[in-house]
Scaffold this motif. Structure first.
Motif, PDB file in Angstrom:
ATOM      1  N   ASP A 171       0.835  -1.204   0.000  1.00 38.28           N
ATOM      2  CA  ASP A 171       0.000   0.000   0.000  1.00 38.28           C
ATOM      3  C   ASP A 171       0.871   1.256   0.000  1.00 38.28           C
ATOM      4  OD1 ASP A 171      -2.309   1.725   0.439  1.00 38.28           O
ATOM      5  OD2 ASP A 171      -1.532   1.928   2.482  1.00 38.28           O
ATOM      6  N   VAL A 172       0.460   2.223  -0.791  1.00 35.04           N
ATOM      7  CA  VAL A 172       1.155   3.513  -0.844  1.00 35.04           C
ATOM      8  C   VAL A 172       0.468   4.479   0.103  1.00 35.04           C
ATOM      9  CG1 VAL A 172       1.786   5.467  -2.315  1.00 35.04           C
ATOM     10  CG2 VAL A 172       1.840   3.146  -3.236  1.00 35.04           C
ATOM     11  N   ASN A 173       1.229   5.082   1.002  1.00 39.76           N
ATOM     12  CA  ASN A 173       0.672   6.087   1.921  1.00 39.76           C
ATOM     13  C   ASN A 173       0.685   7.437   1.202  1.00 39.76           C
ATOM     14  OD1 ASN A 173      -0.033   7.833   3.964  1.00 39.76           O
ATOM     15  ND2 ASN A 173       1.154   6.762   5.526  1.00 39.76           N
ATOM     16  N   GLU A 174      -0.427   7.719   0.538  1.00 39.04           N
ATOM     17  CA  GLU A 174      -0.486   8.952  -0.246  1.00 39.04           C
ATOM     18  C   GLU A 174      -0.380  10.193   0.624  1.00 39.04           C
ATOM     19  OE1 GLU A 174      -2.826   5.741  -2.365  1.00 39.04           O
ATOM     20  OE2 GLU A 174      -2.727   6.536  -0.318  1.00 39.04           O
ATOM     21  N   CYS A 175      -0.778  10.078   1.904  1.00 36.17           N
ATOM     22  CA  CYS A 175      -0.727  11.232   2.791  1.00 36.17           C
ATOM     23  C   CYS A 175       0.714  11.670   3.053  1.00 36.17           C
ATOM     24  CB  CYS A 175      -1.429  10.911   4.116  1.00 36.17           C
ATOM     25  SG  CYS A 175      -3.185  10.497   3.917  1.00 36.17           S
ATOM     26  N   LEU A 176       1.682  10.720   2.931  1.00 34.77           N
ATOM     27  CA  LEU A 176       3.084  11.055   3.152  1.00 34.77           C
ATOM     28  C   LEU A 176       3.804  11.383   1.858  1.00 34.77           C
ATOM     29  CD1 LEU A 176       4.071   8.369   5.811  1.00 34.77           C
ATOM     30  CD2 LEU A 176       3.437  10.758   6.196  1.00 34.77           C
ATOM     31  N   THR A 177       3.410  10.743   0.787  1.00 32.26           N
ATOM     32  CA  THR A 177       4.139  10.919  -0.470  1.00 32.26           C
ATOM     33  C   THR A 177       3.701  12.161  -1.241  1.00 32.26           C
ATOM     34  OG1 THR A 177       2.560   9.459  -1.566  1.00 32.26           O
ATOM     35  CG2 THR A 177       4.569   8.446  -0.682  1.00 32.26           C
ATOM     36  N   SER A 178       2.399  12.352  -1.367  1.00 33.32           N
ATOM     37  CA  SER A 178       1.920  13.474  -2.184  1.00 33.32           C
ATOM     38  C   SER A 178       1.041  14.455  -1.418  1.00 33.32           C
ATOM     39  CB  SER A 178       1.123  12.947  -3.383  1.00 33.32           C
ATOM     40  OG  SER A 178       0.013  12.170  -2.944  1.00 33.32           O
ATOM     41  N   ASN A 179       0.500  14.036  -0.275  1.00 30.01           N
ATOM     42  CA  ASN A 179      -0.381  14.869   0.547  1.00 30.01           C
ATOM     43  C   ASN A 179      -1.448  15.553  -0.315  1.00 30.01           C
ATOM     44  OD1 ASN A 179      -1.473  16.062   2.791  1.00 30.01           O
ATOM     45  ND2 ASN A 179       0.011  17.739   2.854  1.00 30.01           N
ATOM     46  N   PRO A 180      -2.361  14.786  -0.909  1.00 28.68           N
ATOM     47  CA  PRO A 180      -3.317  15.360  -1.871  1.00 28.68           C
ATOM     48  C   PRO A 180      -4.410  16.198  -1.227  1.00 28.68           C
ATOM     49  CG  PRO A 180      -3.818  13.052  -1.488  1.00 28.68           C
ATOM     50  CD  PRO A 180      -2.557  13.336  -0.726  1.00 28.68           C
ATOM     51  N   CYS A 181      -4.630  16.044   0.071  1.00 23.32           N
ATOM     52  CA  CYS A 181      -5.757  16.715   0.722  1.00 23.32           C
ATOM     53  C   CYS A 181      -5.385  18.146   1.106  1.00 23.32           C
ATOM     54  CB  CYS A 181      -6.197  15.947   1.967  1.00 23.32           C
ATOM     55  SG  CYS A 181      -6.697  14.248   1.635  1.00 23.32           S
ATOM     56  N   GLN A 182      -6.365  19.018   1.026  1.00 25.80           N
ATOM     57  CA  GLN A 182      -6.130  20.411   1.390  1.00 25.80           C
ATOM     58  C   GLN A 182      -5.985  20.574   2.893  1.00 25.80           C
ATOM     59  OE1 GLN A 182      -9.103  23.119  -0.096  1.00 25.80           O
ATOM     60  NE2 GLN A 182      -8.175  24.920   0.842  1.00 25.80           N
ATOM     61  N   HIS A 183      -6.758  19.814   3.674  1.00 28.58           N
ATOM     62  CA  HIS A 183      -6.689  19.934   5.122  1.00 28.58           C
ATOM     63  C   HIS A 183      -6.099  18.665   5.745  1.00 28.58           C
ATOM     64  CE1 HIS A 183      -9.869  23.397   5.488  1.00 28.58           C
ATOM     65  NE2 HIS A 183      -8.743  23.771   4.902  1.00 28.58           N
ATOM     66  N   GLN A 184      -6.917  17.683   6.059  1.00 30.04           N
ATOM     67  CA  GLN A 184      -6.468  16.495   6.773  1.00 30.04           C
ATOM     68  C   GLN A 184      -6.557  15.275   5.858  1.00 30.04           C
ATOM     69  OE1 GLN A 184      -8.949  16.300  10.232  1.00 30.04           O
ATOM     70  NE2 GLN A 184      -8.254  18.259  11.056  1.00 30.04           N
ATOM     71  N   CYS A 185      -5.515  14.434   5.916  1.00 30.66           N
ATOM     72  CA  CYS A 185      -5.445  13.245   5.071  1.00 30.66           C
ATOM     73  C   CYS A 185      -5.332  12.014   5.949  1.00 30.66           C
ATOM     74  CB  CYS A 185      -4.237  13.340   4.130  1.00 30.66           C
ATOM     75  SG  CYS A 185      -4.064  11.925   3.013  1.00 30.66           S
ATOM     76  N   TYR A 186      -6.101  10.979   5.630  1.00 34.35           N
ATOM     77  CA  TYR A 186      -6.076   9.712   6.353  1.00 34.35           C
ATOM     78  C   TYR A 186      -5.836   8.596   5.330  1.00 34.35           C
ATOM     79  CZ  TYR A 186      -8.152  12.364  10.168  1.00 34.35           C
ATOM     80  OH  TYR A 186      -8.387  13.295  11.148  1.00 34.35           O
ATOM     81  N   ASN A 187      -4.778   7.853   5.531  1.00 33.21           N
ATOM     82  CA  ASN A 187      -4.428   6.802   4.590  1.00 33.21           C
ATOM     83  C   ASN A 187      -5.319   5.576   4.787  1.00 33.21           C
ATOM     84  OD1 ASN A 187      -2.657   5.727   2.493  1.00 33.21           O
ATOM     85  ND2 ASN A 187      -1.995   4.299   4.087  1.00 33.21           N
ATOM     86  N   LEU A 188      -5.724   4.943   3.683  1.00 26.47           N
ATOM     87  CA  LEU A 188      -6.480   3.701   3.681  1.00 26.47           C
ATOM     88  C   LEU A 188      -5.721   2.688   2.827  1.00 26.47           C
ATOM     89  CD1 LEU A 188     -10.085   5.097   3.041  1.00 26.47           C
ATOM     90  CD2 LEU A 188      -9.055   4.530   5.248  1.00 26.47           C
ATOM     91  N   ILE A 189      -6.073   1.426   2.957  1.00 22.51           N
ATOM     92  CA  ILE A 189      -5.440   0.402   2.133  1.00 22.51           C
ATOM     93  C   ILE A 189      -5.847   0.605   0.684  1.00 22.51           C
ATOM     94  CG2 ILE A 189      -5.259  -2.067   1.674  1.00 22.51           C
ATOM     95  CD1 ILE A 189      -5.698  -2.582   4.593  1.00 22.51           C
ATOM     96  N   GLY A 190      -4.889   0.973  -0.148  1.00 26.32           N
ATOM     97  CA  GLY A 190      -5.155   1.192  -1.553  1.00 26.32           C
ATOM     98  C   GLY A 190      -5.759   2.532  -1.881  1.00 26.32           C
ATOM     99  N   SER A 191      -5.947   3.375  -0.899  1.00 30.68           N
ATOM    100  CA  SER A 191      -6.571   4.660  -1.156  1.00 30.68           C
ATOM    101  C   SER A 191      -6.256   5.614  -0.009  1.00 30.68           C
ATOM    102  CB  SER A 191      -8.085   4.481  -1.331  1.00 30.68           C
ATOM    103  OG  SER A 191      -8.694   5.712  -1.691  1.00 30.68           O
ATOM    104  N   TYR A 192      -7.029   6.703   0.084  1.00 32.56           N
ATOM    105  CA  TYR A 192      -6.888   7.684   1.159  1.00 32.56           C
ATOM    106  C   TYR A 192      -8.217   8.413   1.320  1.00 32.56           C
ATOM    107  CZ  TYR A 192      -6.371  10.936  -2.742  1.00 32.56           C
ATOM    108  OH  TYR A 192      -6.594  11.648  -3.887  1.00 32.56           O
ATOM    109  N   LEU A 193      -8.334   9.107   2.421  1.00 28.62           N
ATOM    110  CA  LEU A 193      -9.565   9.831   2.735  1.00 28.62           C
ATOM    111  C   LEU A 193      -9.212  11.238   3.183  1.00 28.62           C
ATOM    112  CD1 LEU A 193     -12.675   9.823   3.257  1.00 28.62           C
ATOM    113  CD2 LEU A 193     -12.145   9.106   5.588  1.00 28.62           C
ATOM    114  N   CYS A 194      -9.896  12.228   2.623  1.00 30.67           N
ATOM    115  CA  CYS A 194      -9.679  13.627   2.990  1.00 30.67           C
ATOM    116  C   CYS A 194     -10.794  14.095   3.916  1.00 30.67           C
ATOM    117  CB  CYS A 194      -9.647  14.519   1.748  1.00 30.67           C
ATOM    118  SG  CYS A 194      -8.244  14.201   0.660  1.00 30.67           S
ATOM    119  N   GLN A 195     -10.401  14.900   4.876  1.00 27.36           N
ATOM    120  CA  GLN A 195     -11.357  15.451   5.818  1.00 27.36           C
ATOM    121  C   GLN A 195     -11.054  16.929   6.011  1.00 27.36           C
ATOM    122  OE1 GLN A 195     -11.579  13.661   9.747  1.00 27.36           O
ATOM    123  NE2 GLN A 195     -13.597  12.879   9.288  1.00 27.36           N
ATOM    124  N   CYS A 196     -12.099  17.715   6.229  1.00 23.54           N
ATOM    125  CA  CYS A 196     -11.933  19.165   6.350  1.00 23.54           C
ATOM    126  C   CYS A 196     -12.056  19.599   7.803  1.00 23.54           C
ATOM    127  CB  CYS A 196     -12.988  19.891   5.506  1.00 23.54           C
ATOM    128  SG  CYS A 196     -12.867  19.536   3.738  1.00 23.54           S
TER     129      CYS A 196
END
Length: 409
Positions: A171-196
């Motif tokens: 699994d790629v931790n997108e929150c550490l590699t690219s930080n796609p979320c504007q506010h808060q990022c939570y890594n999931l298996i195979g994906s990620y979740l953004c929260q404001c």
């Protein structure tokens, strides 16, 4: 002592040879004796022991590893499909994938590809939490998600995964590699979740956060005016008011703070402002005889006019609910055998008021229609005192100035 040899009993490919001794205790009629040891020598005893061994054999056959259940028809242990038997096996929008002896909770975009036998997948070395077979995702966070093995042994991973040195898709931790979320990022298996953060909501792209306009929720967020701000809102009050707490407005008493009334004027505070009135309201032919009290000194000049005029002031909200008791008029002097009558002399052309007699010496002014401010409303209330026995009649006028504020608070 003899030894009994039983026929061989096959249990899971293991031959058992058992020598059994049966110990029986025999009690005598009157006195206790030492236990006597007997050996099973009869065919009947041997038959019973053999039957017990068969039951033990059958019992062990019914015991399956966790995640399996015994199939009586095929006499084997078969896998349990927990995705069908366990209610809400996977949480958080994950999909349930059954596999031998357990199940997996994976994102919906995850895939599991098992080798068809033509090309044997490369076996990875064991990991800390147990061996992981290629093509199977462990049911715990942070380990290998899935492996795709092609005919040329080239590793190809799906979105959200990348191959590692052990030929597994991790699994790629997108929150550490690219930080796609504007506010808060939570890594999931195979994906990620953004929260404001508070005061923001997730935009349609699921990564950006847009401000929530709390002022659109309700007209009662603030007593006067709601002003939206990034991540929140604030309440403001009109001129003449100050914010009380977070949403209420309180009138400022300018007469106590600062005003521009002259020395010969008095300051009168009302809801939302103030006004300056002359300290001596008396006009010819009246002279001031007290605070806001004027008397006519010449009966001939004041013929047809009230001998006494009293000036009063009051403030009310705009659009006050009706009916409402707003002012009480009362005689200052009480004499026996005197009758007092109260009337509205002027200022009630629109039928906004009426006088309710409370007693012989008092009456209540009642507002029957709401008054919208800002405005000034002057009402003349007359009190006539008379006695038929003494042939006495006198009248006085109360000039009530009602200042209606510009707001309903």
């Amino acid at each position: 002592m003899g030894t009994i040899l039983l026929p061989k009993v096959t249990m899971l490919g293991i031959c058992l040879c058992l020598s059994v001794a049966v110990r029986l205790a025999v009690s005598q009629e009157a006195e206790a004796q030492e236990p006597v040891t007997y050996m099973a020598s009869s065919p009947k005893h041997i038959k019973h022991i053999y039957y017990l061994l068969r039951l033990t054999h059958f019992f062990f056959l019914l015991q399956c590893t966790e995640g399996y259940e015994f199939d009586f028809e095929k006499q084997i242990c078969k896998d349990i499909d927990e995705c069908k038997t366990v209610q809400d096996a996977c949480k958080g929008g994950m999909k349930c994938v059954n596999h031998f002896g357990g199940y997996l909770c994976l994102p919906h975009n995850a895939q599991i590809i098992v080798s068809n036998g033509e090309d044997e997948p490369t076996t990875a070395p064991p990991v800390e939490r147990g061996d992981v077979q290629p093509g199977i995702a462990p049911n715990f966070r942070g380990d290998y998600a899935r492996v795709i093995q092609s005919a040329t042994h080239t590793i190809q991973c799906g979105v959200g995964f990348m191959p590692d040195s052990q030929n597994y898709c991790r699994d790629v931790n997108e929150c550490l590699t690219s930080n796609p979320c504007q506010h808060q990022c939570y890594n999931l298996i195979g994906s990620y979740l953004c929260q404001c953060e508070v005061g923001y909501e997730l935009a349609s792209d699921s990564v950006s956060c847009q401000d929530i306009d709390e002022c659109e929720f309700s007209n009662y967020m603030c007593q006067f005016q709601c002003v939206n701000q990034p991540g929140g809102y604030s309440c403001v009050c009109p001129d003449g008011y100050q914010l009380q707490g977070t949403r209420m407005c309180q009138d400022i008493n300018e007469c106590e703070a600062s005003h521009n009334c002259r020395e010969d004027e008095m300051c009168w505070n009302y809801y939302g402002g103030f006004r300056c009135y002359p300290r001596n309201p008396c006009r010819e032919p009246y002279v001031k005889t007290g605070e806001g009290r004027c008397r006519c000194q010449s009966p001939n000049v004041c013929r047809g006019l009230p001998p006494v005029i009293v000036y009063k002031y009051m403030s009310i909200f705009s659009d006050r609910s009706v009916p409402a008791d707003i002012f009480q008029i009362q005689a200052t002097s009480v004499y026996p055998n005197m009758v007092n009558t109260f009337t509205i002399k002027s200022g009630n052309e629109g039928g906004e008021f009426y006088l309710r007699r409370s007693s012989n010496v008092s009456a209540m002014l009642v507002m029957t229609k709401p008054l919208t401010g800002p405005r000034e409303h002057v009402v003349d209330l007359e009190m006539v005192t008379q006695s038929n026995a003494l042939s006495y009649r006198s009248s006085s006028l109360l000039r009530l100035t009602i200042i209606v504020g510009p707001y309903p608070f």
